[in-house]
Design a protein around this motif. Structure first.
Motif, PDB file in Angstrom:
ATOM      1  N   SER A   1      49.001  45.695  36.778  1.00 30.70           N
ATOM      2  CA  SER A   1      48.109  45.183  37.821  1.00 30.70           C
ATOM      3  C   SER A   1      48.913  44.423  38.873  1.00 30.70           C
ATOM      4  O   SER A   1      48.655  44.543  40.077  1.00 30.70           O
ATOM      5  CB  SER A   1      47.041  44.263  37.213  1.00 30.70           C
TER       6      SER A   1
ATOM      7  N   MET B   1      49.446  45.342  42.863  1.00 28.81           N
ATOM      8  CA  MET B   1      49.213  44.377  43.931  1.00 28.81           C
ATOM      9  C   MET B   1      50.415  44.313  44.877  1.00 28.81           C
ATOM     10  O   MET B   1      50.258  44.239  46.103  1.00 28.81           O
ATOM     11  CB  MET B   1      48.926  42.997  43.340  1.00 28.81           C
TER      12      MET B   1
ATOM     13  N   ASP C   1      50.286  47.296  47.081  1.00 26.04           N
ATOM     14  CA  ASP C   1      49.284  47.086  48.122  1.00 26.04           C
ATOM     15  C   ASP C   1      49.834  46.196  49.230  1.00 26.04           C
ATOM     16  O   ASP C   1      49.558  46.410  50.418  1.00 26.04           O
ATOM     17  CB  ASP C   1      48.025  46.445  47.525  1.00 26.04           C
TER      18      ASP C   1
ATOM     19  N   ASP D   1      37.461  40.840  53.318  1.00 24.47           N
ATOM     20  CA  ASP D   1      37.950  41.934  52.482  1.00 24.47           C
ATOM     21  C   ASP D   1      38.467  41.309  51.187  1.00 24.47           C
ATOM     22  O   ASP D   1      39.509  40.647  51.175  1.00 24.47           O
ATOM     23  CB  ASP D   1      39.068  42.677  53.222  1.00 24.47           C
ATOM     24  N   GLU D   2      37.735  41.515  50.086  1.00 23.20           N
ATOM     25  CA  GLU D   2      38.057  40.811  48.843  1.00 23.20           C
ATOM     26  C   GLU D   2      39.452  41.124  48.338  1.00 23.20           C
ATOM     27  O   GLU D   2      40.184  40.229  47.898  1.00 23.20           O
ATOM     28  CB  GLU D   2      37.033  41.158  47.758  1.00 23.20           C
ATOM     29  N   THR D   3      39.853  42.400  48.392  1.00 21.58           N
ATOM     30  CA  THR D   3      41.178  42.782  47.888  1.00 21.58           C
ATOM     31  C   THR D   3      42.276  42.067  48.647  1.00 21.58           C
ATOM     32  O   THR D   3      43.224  41.537  48.053  1.00 21.58           O
ATOM     33  CB  THR D   3      41.365  44.303  48.002  1.00 21.58           C
ATOM     34  N   ARG D   4      42.138  42.009  49.946  1.00 25.38           N
ATOM     35  CA  ARG D   4      43.213  41.403  50.755  1.00 25.38           C
ATOM     36  C   ARG D   4      43.214  39.881  50.641  1.00 25.38           C
ATOM     37  O   ARG D   4      44.280  39.254  50.659  1.00 25.38           O
ATOM     38  CB  ARG D   4      43.085  41.853  52.207  1.00 25.38           C
TER      39      ARG D   4
ATOM     40  N   ARG E   1      42.353  38.303  47.945  1.00 33.53           N
ATOM     41  CA  ARG E   1      42.969  38.092  46.626  1.00 33.53           C
ATOM     42  C   ARG E   1      44.489  38.198  46.732  1.00 33.53           C
ATOM     43  O   ARG E   1      45.218  37.377  46.167  1.00 33.53           O
ATOM     44  CB  ARG E   1      42.434  39.099  45.611  1.00 33.53           C
ATOM     45  N   HIS E   2      44.978  39.195  47.461  1.00 35.91           N
ATOM     46  CA  HIS E   2      46.422  39.332  47.643  1.00 35.91           C
ATOM     47  C   HIS E   2      46.995  38.123  48.370  1.00 35.91           C
ATOM     48  O   HIS E   2      48.099  37.658  48.047  1.00 35.91           O
ATOM     49  CB  HIS E   2      46.731  40.597  48.440  1.00 35.91           C
TER      50      HIS E   2
END
Length: 352
Positions: A173, A177, A180, A236-239, A241-242
């Motif tokens: 995971s 990340m 990404d 944007d949740e993914t970004r 989080r990153h």
């Protein structure tokens, strides 16, 4: 006689470049059309992004002297980079080599050469994007099988492989990340970043992130300070989080063992505020203005430490795309505080 345009004209490098006259290379303070073959840009003590503000004539090759590799600048054709502490002999040698290389190109159209350089840079960014994307597929397969084996292992009373499978899943995971992040760096360079914005609760997001990181790190204690109610932003949740992961990973990397890292979430007026506080090595004052530049590493960071200097650059860009920003305060030897400010979602928006 080849001429080199030194920018800014009052640069302190002029004295160190005096030996160039022995090789029939003239230093110019101003460029007349067609009279200079190279621009020497002195960015010592300035942000690497300042390259585009020096006023270098379009189409001329640029050799940069700065504390960090320069950021891409529209209309600037960078052919080389030297660190600000380069010795005079090294500096003169680099100028001579660059002038010689330009002379070897003959009368090529500078605009065409600039276009070719931009095309090569775009192809490089596209190549990085494709490679990072292709690597995500095998990562997904590895994680899928590892999670399947974990579920089977959970049905057994004792399985010596259980801990190892958890580590594999978590680290895959983490690798995904990082890929990404590499993809986003490429998308920023190509101006292709697209946000998938929806209401998200920063409290819940920070809680999940702290739990995931704490499960893989026994060297530090991660502490979350947050209100009992959601703090919702449209993002944007993914970004996001990153972004938070990059700040926490930096704090862990530069903090002493057994240290405590605090992440706090709050609302202040119309903004959501997230702070990451560590008691690590800190950032020297001279490095603070440049810390969000691409490929920049603070002067007190050991060369052996991992990192390419893109995490904070991507994080700041993501914050700005969300109409927010990241600020930093730091004292050498005492630690750093990174503060993320994002607009709160309109009332009525509920995180899923």
């Amino acid at each position: 006689m080849p001429r080199v345009l030194l920018l800014p004209p009052a640069s302190s490098l002029r004295a160190a470049l005096a030996p160039l006259a022995q090789h029939d290379i003239e230093l110019a303070a101003a460029a007349e059309p067609g009279t200079c073959q190279l621009v020497l840009a002195d960015l010592a003590g300035q942000p690497a992004a300042a390259l585009g503000t020096l006023g270098a004539p379009q189409g001329l090759p640029v050799l940069v002297v700065s504390s960090a590799p320069p950021a891409p600048a529209h209309g600037c054709w960078v052919v080389g980079w030297l660190p600000a502490d380069a010795a005079p002999a090294e500096l003169c040698g680099a100028v001579r080599a660059a002038v010689g290389a330009c002379a070897a190109r003959g009368d090529d159209d500078p605009a065409l050469l600039l276009q070719q350089a931009a095309s090569v840079a775009q192809k490089k960014d596209e190549f990085i994007s494709h490679i990072a994307h292709d690597l995500k597929n095998p990562m997904a397969s590895i994680k899928g099988y590892a999670d399947l084996m974990r579920r089977r292992s959970a049905k057994l009373e004792e399985d010596p492989n259980r801990k190892g499978l958890e580590i594999i899943s978590t680290q895959v995971s983490r690798m995904t990340m990082l890929l990404d992040q590499l993809l986003d760096f490429s998308r920023i360079s190509l101006d292709r970043m697209i946000l998938d914005s929806r209401p998200i609760d920063l409290v819940a997001l920070a809680q999940r992130l702290v739990e995931d990181l704490q499960a893989t790190s026994k060297r530090h204690t991660l502490q979350l300070v947050a209100p009992p109610h959601p703090v919702v932003v449209l993002a944007d949740e993914t970004r996001i989080r990153h972004l938070l992961d990059a700040l926490l990973q930096n704090a862990m990397q530069f903090s002493p063992q057994q240290g405590t890292i605090v992440i706090s979430v709050a609302s202040d007026g119309g903004a959501a505020v997230v702070r990451v506080v560590d008691r690590g090595i800190g950032i020297p004052p001279a490095d603070l203005p440049h810390i969000f530049e691409p490929f920049y590493r603070a002067s007190n960071v050991e060369e052996s430490r991992p990192g390419a200097g893109v995490g904070l650059f991507v994080a700041q860009h993501v914050a700005q795309r969300h109409q927010g920003q990241i600020m930093v305060e730091s004292v050498v030897g005492e630690g750093s505080t990174f503060t993320v400010c994002l607009p709160l979602a309109p009332e009525g928006d509920v995180a899923s």
